[in-house]
Design a protein around this motif. Structure first.
Motif, PDB file in Angstrom:
ATOM      1  N   PHE A   1      45.186 116.404  -1.531  1.00 42.14           N
ATOM      2  CA  PHE A   1      44.124 115.736  -0.774  1.00 42.14           C
ATOM      3  C   PHE A   1      43.763 114.392  -1.406  1.00 42.14           C
ATOM      4  CE2 PHE A   1      43.533 120.108   0.700  1.00 42.14           C
ATOM      5  CZ  PHE A   1      43.403 119.888   2.065  1.00 42.14           C
TER       6      PHE A   1
ATOM      7  N   SER B   1      36.772 112.716  -0.970  1.00 43.53           N
ATOM      8  CA  SER B   1      35.848 113.824  -1.277  1.00 43.53           C
ATOM      9  C   SER B   1      36.578 115.163  -1.360  1.00 43.53           C
ATOM     10  CB  SER B   1      34.754 113.922  -0.202  1.00 43.53           C
ATOM     11  OG  SER B   1      34.108 112.684  -0.064  1.00 43.53           O
ATOM     12  N   ALA B   2      37.668 115.299  -0.596  1.00 51.31           N
ATOM     13  CA  ALA B   2      38.427 116.557  -0.612  1.00 51.31           C
ATOM     14  C   ALA B   2      39.088 116.773  -1.979  1.00 51.31           C
ATOM     15  CB  ALA B   2      39.460 116.572   0.504  1.00 51.31           C
TER      16      ALA B   2
ATOM     17  N   SER C   1      44.832 114.812  10.616  1.00 43.63           N
ATOM     18  CA  SER C   1      44.382 115.645   9.498  1.00 43.63           C
ATOM     19  C   SER C   1      45.354 115.427   8.350  1.00 43.63           C
ATOM     20  CB  SER C   1      44.340 117.112   9.899  1.00 43.63           C
ATOM     21  OG  SER C   1      45.652 117.609   9.981  1.00 43.63           O
TER      22      SER C   1
ATOM     23  N   ALA D   1      36.218 109.768   7.732  1.00 45.69           N
ATOM     24  CA  ALA D   1      36.857 111.063   7.483  1.00 45.69           C
ATOM     25  C   ALA D   1      35.814 112.129   7.193  1.00 45.69           C
ATOM     26  CB  ALA D   1      37.831 110.962   6.316  1.00 45.69           C
TER      27      ALA D   1
ATOM     28  N   THR E   1      40.432 123.985   2.297  1.00 36.22           N
ATOM     29  CA  THR E   1      39.890 122.634   2.493  1.00 36.22           C
ATOM     30  C   THR E   1      40.469 122.027   3.765  1.00 36.22           C
ATOM     31  OG1 THR E   1      39.645 122.237   0.106  1.00 36.22           O
ATOM     32  CG2 THR E   1      39.756 120.298   1.504  1.00 36.22           C
ATOM     33  N   SER E   2      39.623 121.305   4.500  1.00 34.06           N
ATOM     34  CA  SER E   2      40.092 120.558   5.675  1.00 34.06           C
ATOM     35  C   SER E   2      39.712 119.098   5.525  1.00 34.06           C
ATOM     36  CB  SER E   2      39.428 121.082   6.952  1.00 34.06           C
ATOM     37  OG  SER E   2      39.857 122.390   7.215  1.00 34.06           O
ATOM     38  N   LEU E   3      40.586 118.216   6.024  1.00 35.58           N
ATOM     39  CA  LEU E   3      40.283 116.786   6.037  1.00 35.58           C
ATOM     40  C   LEU E   3      40.711 116.245   7.394  1.00 35.58           C
ATOM     41  CD1 LEU E   3      41.121 114.080   3.370  1.00 35.58           C
ATOM     42  CD2 LEU E   3      41.567 113.671   5.779  1.00 35.58           C
ATOM     43  N   TYR E   4      39.764 115.659   8.109  1.00 42.40           N
ATOM     44  CA  TYR E   4      40.048 115.018   9.402  1.00 42.40           C
ATOM     45  C   TYR E   4      39.639 113.562   9.325  1.00 42.40           C
ATOM     46  CZ  TYR E   4      40.934 119.644  11.245  1.00 42.40           C
ATOM     47  OH  TYR E   4      41.471 120.885  11.451  1.00 42.40           O
TER      48      TYR E   4
ATOM     49  N   MET F   1      35.433 115.905   5.500  1.00 45.61           N
ATOM     50  CA  MET F   1      36.117 116.847   4.611  1.00 45.61           C
ATOM     51  C   MET F   1      35.166 117.982   4.241  1.00 45.61           C
ATOM     52  SD  MET F   1      37.577 113.737   2.357  1.00 45.61           S
ATOM     53  CE  MET F   1      36.398 112.608   3.069  1.00 45.61           C
ATOM     54  N   TYR F   2      35.691 119.181   4.170  1.00 39.84           N
ATOM     55  CA  TYR F   2      34.848 120.316   3.789  1.00 39.84           C
ATOM     56  C   TYR F   2      35.719 121.432   3.245  1.00 39.84           C
ATOM     57  CZ  TYR F   2      36.262 121.341   8.638  1.00 39.84           C
ATOM     58  OH  TYR F   2      36.993 121.497   9.794  1.00 39.84           O
ATOM     59  N   TYR F   3      35.093 122.337   2.486  1.00 40.44           N
ATOM     60  CA  TYR F   3      35.823 123.526   2.057  1.00 40.44           C
ATOM     61  C   TYR F   3      34.924 124.745   2.083  1.00 40.44           C
ATOM     62  CZ  TYR F   3      34.130 123.485  -2.901  1.00 40.44           C
ATOM     63  OH  TYR F   3      33.398 123.520  -4.057  1.00 40.44           O
TER      64      TYR F   3
END
Length: 286
Positions: free
Chosen positions: A119, A122-123, A191, A275, A155-158, A277-279
């Motif tokens: 990543f 922030s991710a 993503s 972007a 974790t996701s990042l868009y 980002m979260y986990y």
């Protein structure tokens, strides 16, 4: 006596200076070169100063990873007291930073382990933060790596870019696609999957982008514990605030940070990019 673990990362981590100091993390910065002049990311140039240069230059700024020699110096210094070093870096799918760190780790006399976070921004910081907190409470390198694998999986990042111009300049997409995109006022959403930029949808308005990101967030966090949310943006703070409000309406997690992303990222996205980002974690994880 347990070996102390020291955490290293690179300047794409997008953490504020005071947070970096609080966590005791060592940053090895990338450099960015605009019209023959080199700047050390986060040291010689701020994100907004860089965007000004980016918009006013014909050339594509070049970002370059730290040399293996730079990493080696850091590793030897940190490991001199017998500490182990855990070096966590931006995805190898977008930069040679990880390989550079790996080469240095092989040469270092210190006990160094290098991790590809898969990543950026922030991710990446989600992994760096948890690693530093675990290290501070006496966890071993193996225990920390085991946790990082879990964070990576969850974790996701868009990302949305406002203009396709910079993806074309950087060779990420062809000019034909960009021409069609700009005529139709298309904003591509992508993503980061397995560490690589992967297009996922196209929208025409910011509202559609906010809806799409919020829906993804709801789907992917349903029945899970949200552990971190970050929004990175390039000269798009108002839009970032709108996205933050939309996300706050669908989660109990309130600590949503907005950061001005690093020049290393904005080189490829241009101004107006955003972007999310979260986990997450399993509900029963303590």
């Amino acid at each position: 006596m347990k070996t102390k673990v020291k955490i290293v990362t690179d300047s794409t981590v997008d953490l504020p200076l005071e947070e970096i100091e609080r966590l005791g993390v060592t940053i090895v910065p990338l450099t960015v070169t605009v019209e023959g002049k080199s700047f050390i990311d986060g040291v010689d140039i701020t994100p907004s100063e860089f965007v000004e240069l980016l918009v006013n230059t014909e050339e594509i700024p070049l970002s370059s990873q730290p040399s293996a020699g730079t990493f080696l110096e850091v590793y030897n210094q940190l490991g001199a007291d017998g500490s182990a070093v855990l070096s966590i870096h931006m995805t190898s799918g977008m930069s040679g930073t990880y390989m550079s760190a790996k080469a240095a780790a092989d040469m270092s006399e210190a006990d160094v382990t290098v991790v590809d976070s898969r990543f950026i921004s922030s991710a990446l910081s989600f992994q760096v933060k948890e690693a530093s907190e675990m290290a501070a409470s006496g966890a071993t390198v193996e225990e920390i790596i085991h946790r990082l694998e879990k964070i990576k999986k969850n974790t996701s990042l868009y990302i949305m870019v406002d203009t396709l111009e910079y993806l074309v300049k950087g060779g990420r997409i062809g000019r034909g696609k960009a021409l069609v995109g700009s005529l139709l006022k298309i904003k591509p959403l992508a993503s980061l999957q397995d560490g690589v930029y992967t297009p996922v949808a196209k929208v025409r308005t910011y509202m559609q982008m906010i809806k799409h990101f919020t829906k993804k967030f709801e789907e992917e966090t349903a029945g899970k514990l949200v552990k971190g949310i970050g929004i990175a943006q390039v000269e798009a703070r108002e839009l970032a605030n709108q996205l933050k409000e939309a996300i706050r309406e669908v989660t109990d997690f309130k600590d949503i940070t907005i950061v001005d992303t690093t020049p290393i990222i904005s080189t490829h996205t241009g101004p107006g990019a955003l972007a999310l980002m979260y986990y997450t974690d399993e509900i029963n994880h303590r």
